[in-house]
Design a protein around this motif. Sequence first.
Motif, PDB file in Angstrom:
ATOM      1  N   LEU A 165      34.754 -26.850   7.846  1.00  0.00           N
ATOM      2  CA  LEU A 165      34.238 -27.899   8.743  1.00  0.00           C
ATOM      3  C   LEU A 165      33.368 -28.867   7.954  1.00  0.00           C
ATOM      4  O   LEU A 165      33.463 -30.081   8.089  1.00  0.00           O
ATOM      5  N   ALA A 166      32.512 -28.302   7.112  1.00  0.00           N
ATOM      6  CA  ALA A 166      31.632 -29.147   6.295  1.00  0.00           C
ATOM      7  C   ALA A 166      32.466 -30.013   5.359  1.00  0.00           C
ATOM      8  O   ALA A 166      32.119 -31.166   5.092  1.00  0.00           O
ATOM      9  N   MET A 167      33.574 -29.465   4.876  1.00  0.00           N
ATOM     10  CA  MET A 167      34.401 -30.247   3.957  1.00  0.00           C
ATOM     11  C   MET A 167      35.006 -31.457   4.663  1.00  0.00           C
ATOM     12  O   MET A 167      35.079 -32.538   4.093  1.00  0.00           O
ATOM     13  N   SER A 168      35.443 -31.283   5.912  1.00  0.00           N
ATOM     14  CA  SER A 168      35.987 -32.426   6.651  1.00  0.00           C
ATOM     15  C   SER A 168      34.938 -33.533   6.763  1.00  0.00           C
ATOM     16  O   SER A 168      35.232 -34.712   6.597  1.00  0.00           O
ATOM     17  N   LYS A 169      33.692 -33.116   7.052  1.00  0.00           N
ATOM     18  CA  LYS A 169      32.602 -34.104   7.157  1.00  0.00           C
ATOM     19  C   LYS A 169      32.408 -34.825   5.830  1.00  0.00           C
ATOM     20  O   LYS A 169      32.253 -36.037   5.772  1.00  0.00           O
ATOM     21  N   LEU A 170      32.445 -34.044   4.759  1.00  0.00           N
ATOM     22  CA  LEU A 170      32.246 -34.629   3.428  1.00  0.00           C
ATOM     23  C   LEU A 170      33.366 -35.617   3.093  1.00  0.00           C
ATOM     24  O   LEU A 170      33.107 -36.710   2.578  1.00  0.00           O
ATOM     25  N   LEU A 171      34.601 -35.254   3.402  1.00  0.00           N
ATOM     26  CA  LEU A 171      35.726 -36.136   3.073  1.00  0.00           C
ATOM     27  C   LEU A 171      35.605 -37.459   3.826  1.00  0.00           C
ATOM     28  O   LEU A 171      35.910 -38.520   3.290  1.00  0.00           O
ATOM     29  N   GLU A 172      35.142 -37.368   5.072  1.00  0.00           N
ATOM     30  CA  GLU A 172      34.921 -38.597   5.846  1.00  0.00           C
ATOM     31  C   GLU A 172      33.891 -39.475   5.155  1.00  0.00           C
ATOM     32  O   GLU A 172      34.063 -40.684   5.009  1.00  0.00           O
ATOM     33  N   SER A 173      32.808 -38.837   4.732  1.00  0.00           N
ATOM     34  CA  SER A 173      31.744 -39.593   4.079  1.00  0.00           C
ATOM     35  C   SER A 173      32.234 -40.198   2.757  1.00  0.00           C
ATOM     36  O   SER A 173      31.897 -41.336   2.411  1.00  0.00           O
TER      37      SER A 173
END
Length: 362
Positions: free
Chosen positions: A156-164
């Motif tokens: 989940l954190a990775m999805s957030k990071l990729l968006e950023s």
Amino acid sequence: MNKIIAVALPKGGVGKTSTAVNLAASLAVYEKRTLLIDADPSNTCAPALGMPFSELTGGLFDMLTNSRPYDKILHKTSLDYLDFIPSDTKILDSEERLGQVVHNYFRLREIARNKFNIYDYVIIDCPPYLGGITKLVFNAVDSVIIPIKTAQFSLLAMSKLLESLSETKLKTNKNINIEGILLSMLENNTLAAQLTEERLYPKYGKYVFKTFIPKSTSVAESTYYGKPVVLQNARSIGGQAYLELAREVIVRNKECPVKELIKESAISKTSDEKPREIALSQNRPNPFSHSTKIRFEIPYRMKIKLTVLNLFMEEIEILVENRMEAGEYEITWIPKDLANGVYYYRFDAGGLFKMNKMILAR
Ligand code: ATP
Ligand code: MG
């Protein structure tokens, strides 16, 4: 060449600091001139390198505010090729102090361009959040290493990071790319590891480093000794894994710059790479061997299941049920009862499901 790499994921305790410290030390062991910068106000790189806070003479805060000379900000380490900039000289208030300087989003980039070009690699440890200092870091770096602990919340954190990262690439730093996704604390044979890999590889497989860091006491203990694991015990599982990671980073950057490897739009796109079956080489009966060969190609490490079925679609043998590395494989099946007839095999991997007919006759 100068490469600036952030180690980031907006989640605590996934191995960011361990990766930053141990990768930087391993690059230095390979005689690459390396600078490690701690951008996390919790300031944990210093103790991991065995440096008491009382001996720190300057840090990132001083660099961003121009308040101390560089010879105070840069610290030598026990490795000739490794220099270090701590986040601050103290832990108390450092979050607040760094908070005061983060509005100048391009300050770190300017400094990196002017001052860091003597290094082959600059590795920056990020805090477990995306705002504030992480923004400055993302504007300054060429690429990001994403450490993943085998658990749902890491993904989940990775999805957030990729968006950023997509947003950063679009707005403020078009050169930013993914250096690689690292399984940083892999516990093999656990359900969590299996589920993480099953979700990670089909979508992001091509970004995942071949090297993974196993969960090991050597990595955890080295921080207590205040030494990177390669200095504490280079032959340990953790020491070997981090040396291998450094080697993979060096090879990748020499042979295939990441900037070319990852196309701009690919950063948020998902990979549709699937295993490819090359051929079933003995569809025709073979009068001599009474066996058949199945060939297939795997684009990245993934779980494969290959099963033989009889004419009534009953499973009679499992030929492979394993996680396999990328590559081409050939598997020979010799039926146990040597019966002639029609069989099927089922190939099940990374979302690809395929049935094929095999005819055996003598
Ligand atoms: P934070 O977000 O709090 O800064 P982090 O992502 O930087 O955390 P680390 O501090 O590197 O994570 O690691 C968290 C804990 O896991 C530490 O106690 C560390 O020693 C341990 N650890 C890291 N990698 C491994 C490993 N491969 N095997 C065993 N333990 C590990
Ligand atoms: Mg950390």
